[in-house]
Design a protein around this motif. Structure first.
Motif, PDB file in Angstrom:
ATOM      1  N   GLY A  43       0.423  -1.394   0.061  1.00 52.21           N
ATOM      2  CA  GLY A  43      -0.513  -0.313  -0.118  1.00 52.21           C
ATOM      3  C   GLY A  43       1.080   1.052  -0.156  1.00 52.21           C
ATOM      4  N   LEU A  44       2.107   1.420  -0.859  1.00 56.39           N
ATOM      5  CA  LEU A  44       2.914   2.204  -0.353  1.00 56.39           C
ATOM      6  C   LEU A  44       3.280   3.584  -1.751  1.00 56.39           C
ATOM      7  CD1 LEU A  44       5.985   0.894   0.531  1.00 56.39           C
ATOM      8  CD2 LEU A  44       5.398   2.153   2.227  1.00 56.39           C
ATOM      9  N   ASN A  45       3.115   4.298  -1.470  1.00 62.42           N
ATOM     10  CA  ASN A  45       2.606   5.507  -2.414  1.00 62.42           C
ATOM     11  C   ASN A  45       3.400   5.200  -3.849  1.00 62.42           C
ATOM     12  OD1 ASN A  45       1.963   7.624  -3.809  1.00 62.42           O
ATOM     13  ND2 ASN A  45       2.924   9.060  -2.972  1.00 62.42           N
ATOM     14  N   HIS A  46       3.740   4.293  -4.610  1.00 61.30           N
ATOM     15  CA  HIS A  46       4.776   3.058  -6.053  1.00 61.30           C
ATOM     16  C   HIS A  46       4.257   4.440  -6.897  1.00 61.30           C
ATOM     17  CE1 HIS A  46       0.825   1.820  -7.582  1.00 61.30           C
ATOM     18  NE2 HIS A  46       0.889   1.073  -6.410  1.00 61.30           N
ATOM     19  N   GLN A  47       3.213   5.368  -7.021  1.00 63.13           N
ATOM     20  CA  GLN A  47       2.917   6.412  -8.456  1.00 63.13           C
ATOM     21  C   GLN A  47       3.016   5.316  -9.460  1.00 63.13           C
ATOM     22  OE1 GLN A  47       6.697   9.269  -6.576  1.00 63.13           O
ATOM     23  NE2 GLN A  47       5.175  10.625  -6.334  1.00 63.13           N
ATOM     24  N   GLY A  48       2.935   4.213  -9.410  1.00 59.87           N
ATOM     25  CA  GLY A  48       3.285   3.766 -10.638  1.00 59.87           C
ATOM     26  C   GLY A  48       4.425   2.922 -11.076  1.00 59.87           C
ATOM     27  N   LEU A  49       5.169   3.547 -10.092  1.00 64.13           N
ATOM     28  CA  LEU A  49       6.680   2.844 -10.509  1.00 64.13           C
ATOM     29  C   LEU A  49       7.714   2.147  -9.390  1.00 64.13           C
ATOM     30  CD1 LEU A  49       8.921   4.868 -12.233  1.00 64.13           C
ATOM     31  CD2 LEU A  49       7.843   3.069 -13.667  1.00 64.13           C
ATOM     32  N   VAL A  50       7.994   0.445  -9.927  1.00 60.86           N
ATOM     33  CA  VAL A  50       8.618  -0.211  -8.712  1.00 60.86           C
ATOM     34  C   VAL A  50       9.891  -1.052  -8.777  1.00 60.86           C
ATOM     35  CG1 VAL A  50       8.104  -2.042  -6.906  1.00 60.86           C
ATOM     36  CG2 VAL A  50       6.192   0.002  -7.309  1.00 60.86           C
ATOM     37  N   LEU A  51      10.593  -0.693  -7.864  1.00 61.64           N
ATOM     38  CA  LEU A  51      11.741  -1.679  -8.704  1.00 61.64           C
ATOM     39  C   LEU A  51      12.242  -2.588  -7.937  1.00 61.64           C
ATOM     40  CD1 LEU A  51      14.034  -1.237 -11.111  1.00 61.64           C
ATOM     41  CD2 LEU A  51      15.296   0.447  -9.516  1.00 61.64           C
ATOM     42  N   GLN A  52      12.692  -4.106  -8.462  1.00 59.55           N
ATOM     43  CA  GLN A  52      13.039  -4.902  -7.741  1.00 59.55           C
ATOM     44  C   GLN A  52      14.592  -4.750  -7.908  1.00 59.55           C
ATOM     45  OE1 GLN A  52      10.894  -8.690  -8.096  1.00 59.55           O
ATOM     46  NE2 GLN A  52      11.416  -9.376  -6.297  1.00 59.55           N
ATOM     47  N   VAL A  53      15.232  -5.022  -6.185  1.00 61.87           N
ATOM     48  CA  VAL A  53      16.171  -5.417  -6.286  1.00 61.87           C
ATOM     49  C   VAL A  53      16.423  -6.696  -5.339  1.00 61.87           C
ATOM     50  CG1 VAL A  53      18.464  -4.359  -5.308  1.00 61.87           C
ATOM     51  CG2 VAL A  53      16.657  -2.864  -5.232  1.00 61.87           C
ATOM     52  N   PRO A  54      17.890  -7.530  -6.745  1.00 60.52           N
ATOM     53  CA  PRO A  54      18.031  -8.660  -6.106  1.00 60.52           C
ATOM     54  C   PRO A  54      18.720  -9.078  -4.741  1.00 60.52           C
ATOM     55  CG  PRO A  54      18.689  -8.105  -8.012  1.00 60.52           C
ATOM     56  CD  PRO A  54      18.575  -6.814  -7.944  1.00 60.52           C
ATOM     57  N   PRO A  55      17.966 -10.186  -4.301  1.00 62.68           N
ATOM     58  CA  PRO A  55      18.685 -10.439  -2.701  1.00 62.68           C
ATOM     59  C   PRO A  55      20.566 -10.020  -2.899  1.00 62.68           C
ATOM     60  CG  PRO A  55      17.831 -12.153  -3.380  1.00 62.68           C
ATOM     61  CD  PRO A  55      17.406 -11.285  -4.524  1.00 62.68           C
ATOM     62  N   TYR A  56      21.371  -9.629  -2.042  1.00 63.42           N
ATOM     63  CA  TYR A  56      22.396  -9.196  -2.512  1.00 63.42           C
ATOM     64  C   TYR A  56      23.435 -10.773  -1.475  1.00 63.42           C
ATOM     65  CZ  TYR A  56      27.640  -7.594  -0.486  1.00 63.42           C
ATOM     66  OH  TYR A  56      28.597  -7.264  -1.213  1.00 63.42           O
ATOM     67  N   GLU A  57      24.065 -11.456  -2.184  1.00 63.05           N
ATOM     68  CA  GLU A  57      24.576 -12.515  -2.044  1.00 63.05           C
ATOM     69  C   GLU A  57      26.498 -12.232  -0.830  1.00 63.05           C
ATOM     70  OE1 GLU A  57      25.881 -14.865  -5.034  1.00 63.05           O
ATOM     71  OE2 GLU A  57      23.948 -14.957  -5.944  1.00 63.05           O
ATOM     72  N   TYR A  58      25.924 -12.327   0.074  1.00 62.21           N
ATOM     73  CA  TYR A  58      27.195 -11.439   1.734  1.00 62.21           C
ATOM     74  C   TYR A  58      28.260 -13.051   0.982  1.00 62.21           C
ATOM     75  CZ  TYR A  58      23.933  -8.729   3.483  1.00 62.21           C
ATOM     76  OH  TYR A  58      22.840  -7.483   4.264  1.00 62.21           O
ATOM     77  N   ALA A  59      29.238 -12.346   1.738  1.00 59.87           N
ATOM     78  CA  ALA A  59      30.235 -13.181   1.825  1.00 59.87           C
ATOM     79  C   ALA A  59      30.747 -13.886   2.756  1.00 59.87           C
ATOM     80  CB  ALA A  59      31.721 -12.564   1.606  1.00 59.87           C
ATOM     81  N   HIS A  60      31.664 -14.545   3.218  1.00 56.60           N
ATOM     82  CA  HIS A  60      31.647 -15.488   4.635  1.00 56.60           C
ATOM     83  C   HIS A  60      33.015 -14.556   5.105  1.00 56.60           C
ATOM     84  CE1 HIS A  60      33.177 -18.051   7.624  1.00 56.60           C
ATOM     85  NE2 HIS A  60      31.843 -18.318   7.701  1.00 56.60           N
ATOM     86  N   PRO A  61      33.092 -14.581   6.528  1.00 54.83           N
ATOM     87  CA  PRO A  61      34.771 -13.966   7.213  1.00 54.83           C
ATOM     88  C   PRO A  61      36.172 -14.038   5.943  1.00 54.83           C
ATOM     89  CG  PRO A  61      32.409 -13.617   8.239  1.00 54.83           C
ATOM     90  CD  PRO A  61      32.150 -14.484   7.460  1.00 54.83           C
ATOM     91  N   GLU A  62      35.524 -15.273   6.553  1.00 55.62           N
ATOM     92  CA  GLU A  62      36.585 -16.252   5.713  1.00 55.62           C
ATOM     93  C   GLU A  62      36.954 -15.780   3.984  1.00 55.62           C
ATOM     94  OE1 GLU A  62      36.295 -20.402   6.734  1.00 55.62           O
ATOM     95  OE2 GLU A  62      36.809 -20.179   8.236  1.00 55.62           O
ATOM     96  N   ASP A  63      36.432 -15.073   3.515  1.00 61.75           N
ATOM     97  CA  ASP A  63      36.707 -14.961   2.110  1.00 61.75           C
ATOM     98  C   ASP A  63      37.803 -14.323   1.964  1.00 61.75           C
ATOM     99  OD1 ASP A  63      34.945 -17.227   1.790  1.00 61.75           O
ATOM    100  OD2 ASP A  63      32.989 -15.699   1.315  1.00 61.75           O
ATOM    101  N   LEU A  64      37.192 -12.482   3.231  1.00 59.07           N
ATOM    102  CA  LEU A  64      38.218 -11.499   3.139  1.00 59.07           C
ATOM    103  C   LEU A  64      39.433 -11.892   3.702  1.00 59.07           C
ATOM    104  CD1 LEU A  64      35.651  -9.784   4.765  1.00 59.07           C
ATOM    105  CD2 LEU A  64      35.286 -10.299   2.460  1.00 59.07           C
ATOM    106  N   THR A  65      40.224 -12.861   4.303  1.00 57.77           N
ATOM    107  CA  THR A  65      41.248 -13.297   4.387  1.00 57.77           C
ATOM    108  C   THR A  65      42.329 -14.007   3.292  1.00 57.77           C
ATOM    109  OG1 THR A  65      40.215 -14.832   5.124  1.00 57.77           O
ATOM    110  CG2 THR A  65      40.879 -12.742   7.163  1.00 57.77           C
TER     111      THR A  65
END
Length: 314
Positions: A133-155
C-alpha cells in the motif's frame, strides 16, 4: 361514479422528481476500459498472475554468507535515482496506463540502457499489494538479494593477492548509509571487505548501494551469525582486532598494529562498542579531536582509521 371521482382526484402542487437520476442514466459512461483493466475479466486475471509470478516470493535470509531478502524501491524519484546510481535491479514494474511524465520516461530509458532489467506492466492493485500500500506512483524496482561473503573469504582474498588483510567489522551500525559510506572508504584505502552481523545491523540495501557510489560491486560485504566469534576466529588466524572507542587506551596514530593484518571494529554512533566485542578486541584506539567534538559519524571514523592504515602500509 363516486369511486371514479376519488381515483381521478389528487393533490395539487409540486411533485417529487427523480433528482436528475433519469437524465444521468441516459448519459454515457465514457469509453470502455481495456480488458486488462477490467476487474474480473480474464485478461485482467492473466496480467495480475504474470506480475505475481515475476515478483515471486522473497527468500528468507540465510546464516552463513548466503543471500539477503529482495527489496522493493518504490516511487518515481527513488526508482530513477536507484537506476541512475547503479543499484542492482532485476525487474522494473510499471503500472498499466501510467501518466507518462518525464521522470517515468527517464527511468524506462535508464533501465533499457543498463540491460538485464526485465520490464513488467502490472495493474495498480497488484503494485499496491507488492508494496503493502505504499505510494509507488506507478513505478516499483525490484532489487535482487545481495550475496554476502563469509568472513573467511575476505582474508583468503587478501592472502591470495599477497597482501595483509585490512577489514572493517561493524558492531551495532544500523544505518545502511553508514554501511555504504564505509564500503566506499574500504575500497578507497585498499581494504578487503566489511563484516556485518546477521541481526540488529544494517544490510546491503538499495540505500547502502547508493551511498557506496558503486564500490559495493568491487568490495565484498560478509555476514556472520555472531560477531564476537568471527573476531575470535580472525585473532586465531594472526590478525589484530582493533576497536574504536572514545576512551581507547591508544591514539590511532600511535598504534603500530594498524599497519599490519588488522580488523578495525566500528561501533554504533550512540552506544559505541558492545561489551563483549570491546573485550574481544586486542587494542582499543581513540581518534584525537582537538576541536572538542564528542564523537564522529561511524562512516567518518572508519575513514580516518583506514587512511592511517593505508598510510602505514605505503
Amino acid at each position: 361514479m363516486a369511486a371514479n371521482n376519488r381515483r381521478m382526484s389528487g393533490k395539487k402542487g409540486a411533485q417529487v422528481g427523480s433528482g436528475g437520476n433519469r437524465r444521468r442514466g441516459l448519459e454515457g459512461k465514457g469509453p470502455t476500459p481495456p480488458a486488462e483493466a477490467r476487474k474480473g475479466h480474464v485478461k485482467n486475471r492473466i496480467a495480475t498472475a504474470k506480475a505475481k509470478k515475476a515478483a515471486g516470493r522473497r527468500p528468507a535470509p540465510k546464516g552463513r554468507g548466503g543471500k539477503s531478502s529482495s527489496e522493493m524501491v518504490v516511487g518515481r524519484n527513488p526508482v530513477f535515482e536507484a537506476l541512475r546510481d547503479g543499484v542492482p535491479a532485476s525487474t522494473l514494474y510499471v503500472q498499466q496506463f501510467i501518466d507518462n511524465d518525464e521522470r517515468v520516461r527517464e527511468a524506462l530509458q535508464l533501465a533499457a540502457e543498463r540491460g538485464g532489467i526485465h520490464l513488467m506492466e502490472a495493474p495498480r492493485p497488484e503494485l499496491d499489494r507488492m508494496t503493502n500500500g505504499l505510494n509507488h506512483q506507478g513505478l516499483v524496482l525490484q532489487v535482487p538479494p545481495y550475496e554476502y561473503a563469509h568472513p573467511e573469504d575476505l582474508t583468503a582474498a587478501a592472502y591470495d593477492a599477497g597482501e595483509d588483510p585490512l577489514i572493517v567489522a561493524l558492531d551495532g551500525v544500523t544505518d545502511p548509509r553508514n554501511l555504504g559510506a564505509i564500503v566506499r572508504s574500504v575500497t578507497a584505502f585498499g581494504g578487503h571487505g566489511v563484516v556485518v552481523p546477521e541481526r540488529r545491523a544494517a544490510g546491503m540495501t538499495a540505500g547502502a548501494w547508493k551511498t557506496s557510489a558503486g564500490t559495493a560491486a568491487r568490495t565484498p560485504v560478509a555476514r556472520c551469525t555472531n560477531l564476537t566469534r568471527a573476531l575470535e576466529a580472525y585473532k586465531k588466524a594472526g590478525i589484530a582486532v582493533v576497536g574504536l572507542a572514545a576512551d581507547g587506551e591508544h591514539e590511532v596514530g600511535d598504534l603500530a598494529a594498524i599497519g599490519g593484518p588488522v580488523v578495525i571494529v566500528v561501533g554504533s554512533e550512540g552506544k559505541g562498542l558492545s561489551r563483549l566485542v570491546g573485550e574481544t578486541c586486542d587494542f582499543r584506539v581513540r581518534i584525537p579531536m582537538p576541536g572538542g567534538a564528542e564523537s564522529l559519524n561511524a562512516g567518518v571514523a572508519a575513514g580516518v582509521v583506514l587512511y592511517e592504515a593505508a598510510r602505514r602500509r605505503a
